[in-house]
Design a protein around this motif. Structure first.
Motif, PDB file in Angstrom:
ATOM      1  N   UNK A   1       0.872  -1.176   0.000  1.00 37.26           N
ATOM      2  CA  UNK A   1       0.000   0.000   0.000  1.00 37.26           C
ATOM      3  C   UNK A   1       0.908   1.224   0.000  1.00 37.26           C
ATOM      4  N   UNK A   2       0.565   2.196  -0.832  1.00 29.72           N
ATOM      5  CA  UNK A   2       1.479   3.290  -1.167  1.00 29.72           C
ATOM      6  C   UNK A   2       0.762   4.630  -1.032  1.00 29.72           C
ATOM      7  N   UNK A   3       1.454   5.616  -0.463  1.00 30.23           N
ATOM      8  CA  UNK A   3       0.885   6.959  -0.362  1.00 30.23           C
ATOM      9  C   UNK A   3       2.006   7.975  -0.239  1.00 30.23           C
ATOM     10  N   UNK A   4       1.749   9.197  -0.709  1.00 27.90           N
ATOM     11  CA  UNK A   4       2.722  10.265  -0.527  1.00 27.90           C
ATOM     12  C   UNK A   4       2.775  10.671   0.940  1.00 27.90           C
TER      13      UNK A   4
ATOM     14  N   UNK B   1      -4.419   5.475   5.067  1.00 29.74           N
ATOM     15  CA  UNK B   1      -4.411   4.218   4.322  1.00 29.74           C
ATOM     16  C   UNK B   1      -3.724   3.106   5.103  1.00 29.74           C
ATOM     17  N   UNK B   2      -2.580   3.408   5.710  1.00 33.62           N
ATOM     18  CA  UNK B   2      -1.765   2.384   6.377  1.00 33.62           C
ATOM     19  C   UNK B   2      -2.491   1.723   7.545  1.00 33.62           C
ATOM     20  N   UNK B   3      -3.287   2.506   8.282  1.00 27.88           N
ATOM     21  CA  UNK B   3      -3.763   2.051   9.596  1.00 27.88           C
ATOM     22  C   UNK B   3      -4.433   0.685   9.576  1.00 27.88           C
ATOM     23  N   UNK B   4      -5.228   0.406   8.555  1.00 31.13           N
ATOM     24  CA  UNK B   4      -5.982  -0.846   8.519  1.00 31.13           C
ATOM     25  C   UNK B   4      -5.115  -2.041   8.132  1.00 31.13           C
ATOM     26  N   UNK B   5      -3.901  -1.773   7.648  1.00 30.60           N
ATOM     27  CA  UNK B   5      -3.016  -2.849   7.188  1.00 30.60           C
ATOM     28  C   UNK B   5      -1.823  -3.077   8.116  1.00 30.60           C
ATOM     29  N   UNK B   6      -1.733  -2.338   9.211  1.00 30.49           N
ATOM     30  CA  UNK B   6      -0.555  -2.418  10.071  1.00 30.49           C
ATOM     31  C   UNK B   6      -0.329  -3.827  10.596  1.00 30.49           C
TER      32      UNK B   6
ATOM     33  N   UNK C   1      -1.196  -6.566   9.114  1.00 26.69           N
ATOM     34  CA  UNK C   1      -1.017  -7.520   8.000  1.00 26.69           C
ATOM     35  C   UNK C   1       0.459  -7.549   7.610  1.00 26.69           C
ATOM     36  N   UNK C   2       1.212  -8.406   8.224  1.00 27.00           N
ATOM     37  CA  UNK C   2       2.673  -8.390   8.053  1.00 27.00           C
ATOM     38  C   UNK C   2       3.112  -8.643   6.614  1.00 27.00           C
ATOM     39  N   UNK C   3       2.270  -9.295   5.816  1.00 26.01           N
ATOM     40  CA  UNK C   3       2.634  -9.572   4.419  1.00 26.01           C
ATOM     41  C   UNK C   3       2.417  -8.368   3.508  1.00 26.01           C
ATOM     42  N   UNK C   4       1.762  -7.331   4.028  1.00 24.91           N
ATOM     43  CA  UNK C   4       1.500  -6.128   3.234  1.00 24.91           C
ATOM     44  C   UNK C   4       2.545  -5.073   3.564  1.00 24.91           C
ATOM     45  N   UNK C   5       3.330  -4.678   2.568  1.00 30.44           N
ATOM     46  CA  UNK C   5       4.332  -3.631   2.767  1.00 30.44           C
ATOM     47  C   UNK C   5       3.664  -2.264   2.801  1.00 30.44           C
ATOM     48  N   UNK C   6       4.090  -1.422   3.730  1.00 24.81           N
ATOM     49  CA  UNK C   6       3.608  -0.044   3.816  1.00 24.81           C
ATOM     50  C   UNK C   6       4.690   0.865   3.253  1.00 24.81           C
ATOM     51  N   UNK C   7       4.367   1.645   2.225  1.00 24.53           N
ATOM     52  CA  UNK C   7       5.374   2.450   1.528  1.00 24.53           C
ATOM     53  C   UNK C   7       4.921   3.911   1.464  1.00 24.53           C
ATOM     54  N   UNK C   8       5.696   4.772   2.105  1.00 23.50           N
ATOM     55  CA  UNK C   8       5.472   6.208   2.007  1.00 23.50           C
ATOM     56  C   UNK C   8       6.432   6.813   1.010  1.00 23.50           C
ATOM     57  N   UNK C   9       5.965   7.784   0.237  1.00 26.13           N
ATOM     58  CA  UNK C   9       6.792   8.383  -0.813  1.00 26.13           C
ATOM     59  C   UNK C   9       6.976   9.865  -0.527  1.00 26.13           C
TER      60      UNK C   9
END
Length: 400
Positions: free
Chosen positions: A235-238, A248-253, A255-263
């Motif tokens: 999941x990606x966001x500026x 966006x990140x909060x609901x996936x924190x 979920x260890x298999x989901x990478x959180x990517x800030x740009x």
């Protein structure tokens, strides 16, 4: 990663810290005002009538849920790219999510006016909109550089009845607008409420704004599972202050298999002084009443920063993002001005969606990343705002 570390991302401790970052302000007058806002916030989020009113406005006024869109043309590069369409919200960005909450809170506290800063103008427009909705005065402080770049949003704020305060001090951008707005707030603590525009500032603002933005991630997670099965790989966001990313990140924190990517904005290059890559190159310290990573000059003061996107032009970042970085749960990439303009044009011409320059940073990363992956991988990007405000500036930069 230990569960208590994850909980610390979502909720601060009693002193307003997320790990080593955040905190409460020690200014006597502001400390009292922050305590009032925090108490009000705790009260309303446990109030069934308030929650019902928020849900009603989210559906009938904001237009939620915002749709999830599979960008099939962009996805021909490799990985599949999906967009959370926050640009379709009323006022054109994610900012309306927390502005309605802040306006309702101010009303509950008996305030007459909301005061805020704005960079690209999206927070200013959203707050002016929410203030008009609930019958509050609205005062927006905006750097003169950003006012020149974001004329359509300046016009919108005026039409909505907001008092617009130009800020020419320093670089005339977002940091100076925050300083100016806080100064004005100090002059009228009894009758006004500071309605901050991101997950920055002293407690309770990072938690408060994250709470109202969390709807983005919860919607997106449920939509993705329902429409496409399973979860995205990234999941990606500026990231400027970081509200749309944290939303966006909060609901996936968990979920260890989901990478959180800030740009972050690399501006004219990380090897120059013309960028705003706070988490990439910043150092820890205190800025504007809270502890975070921030870009510093040789004397430890906030450095001059630059981004082609006014909403990302800030030397600090939200404490939750700092904690996510520290514990290794999120990673932070960058996109240059040139990459961002190219992504702005690509999304416009290949999918018929004109993004905000802020959001185009996330698109730039997604295009780059998609080419490194195969078609089975799935990237979910928060398209945090639409590009109406940036059209004139983009045309000039792109020489169209």
């Amino acid at each position: 990663m230990m569960q208590e570390q994850l909980n610390a991302v979502v909720l601060p401790n009693e002193n307003g810290f997320f790990g080593a970052h955040g905190g409460k302000i020690d200014h006597p007058g502001l400390a009292v005002a922050m305590a009032e806002i925090e108490a009000g916030f705790r009260s309303i989020i446990g109030d069934a009538d308030f929650i019902a009113e928020m849900k009603r406005l989210q559906q009938t006024y904001v237009g939620r849920p915002s749709p999830l869109y599979h960008a099939k043309t962009l996805s021909q590069r490799g990985a599949q790219i999906y967009l959370k369409r926050e640009d379709l919200n009323h006022t054109g960005a994610h900012k309306i999510n927390h502005c309605i909450g802040e306006a309702l809170l101010a009303k509950k506290l008996g305030k007459k006016k909301v005061i805020a800063e704005t960079g690209a103008g999206q927070h200013g427009v959203a707050l002016a909109t929410a203030a008009a909705l609930v019958g509050l005065e609205c005062e927006i402080h905006m750097g003169v550089v950003d006012m020149a770049k974001e004329h359509p949003n300046v016009a919108r704020m005026k039409i909505l009845g907001a008092k617009l305060v130009p800020v020419s001090a320093g670089a005339g951008t977002l940091k100076e607008a925050v300083d100016s707005a806080f100064g004005a707030y100090l002059q009228d603590l009894q009758h006004s409420m500071f309605a901050i525009g991101s997950v920055v500032g002293p407690a309770p603002y990072p938690e408060l704004v994250a709470y109202f933005q969390s709807i983005v991630g919860h919607e997106a997670r449920a939509q993705f599972q329902s429409q496409y099965g399973g979860l995205p790989d990234e999941v990606v966001a500026c990231v400027g202050g970081g509200s749309n990313a944290l939303g966006l990140f909060n609901a996936f924190i968990d979920d260890s298999a989901v990478a959180l990517v800030g740009v972050e904005p690399a501006g004219e290059g990380l090897d120059t002084q013309r960028h705003a890559a706070t988490l990439t190159l910043g150092k820890p310290g205190v800025i504007q009443g809270f502890h975070c990573y921030y870009l510093q000059d040789e004397n430890g003061n906030p450095a001059a920063v630059h981004s082609i996107a006014s909403g990302l032009d800030y030397p600090g970042v939200g404490p939750q993002h700092c904690h996510l970085k520290d514990i290794g749960r999120a990673r932070y990439e960058t996109a240059t001005d040139a990459e961002t303009l190219a992504a702005f044009l690509t999304l416009s011409r290949e999918e018929g969606i004109i993004p905000a320059l802020e959001s185009a940073h996330a698109i730039a990363y997604a295009l780059r990343r998609a080419a490194q992956l195969d078609g089975s991988q799935r990237l979910l990007v928060n398209l945090s705002g639409r590009g109406d405000k940036d059209i004139d500036f983009a045309i000039e930069q792109l020489k169209l």
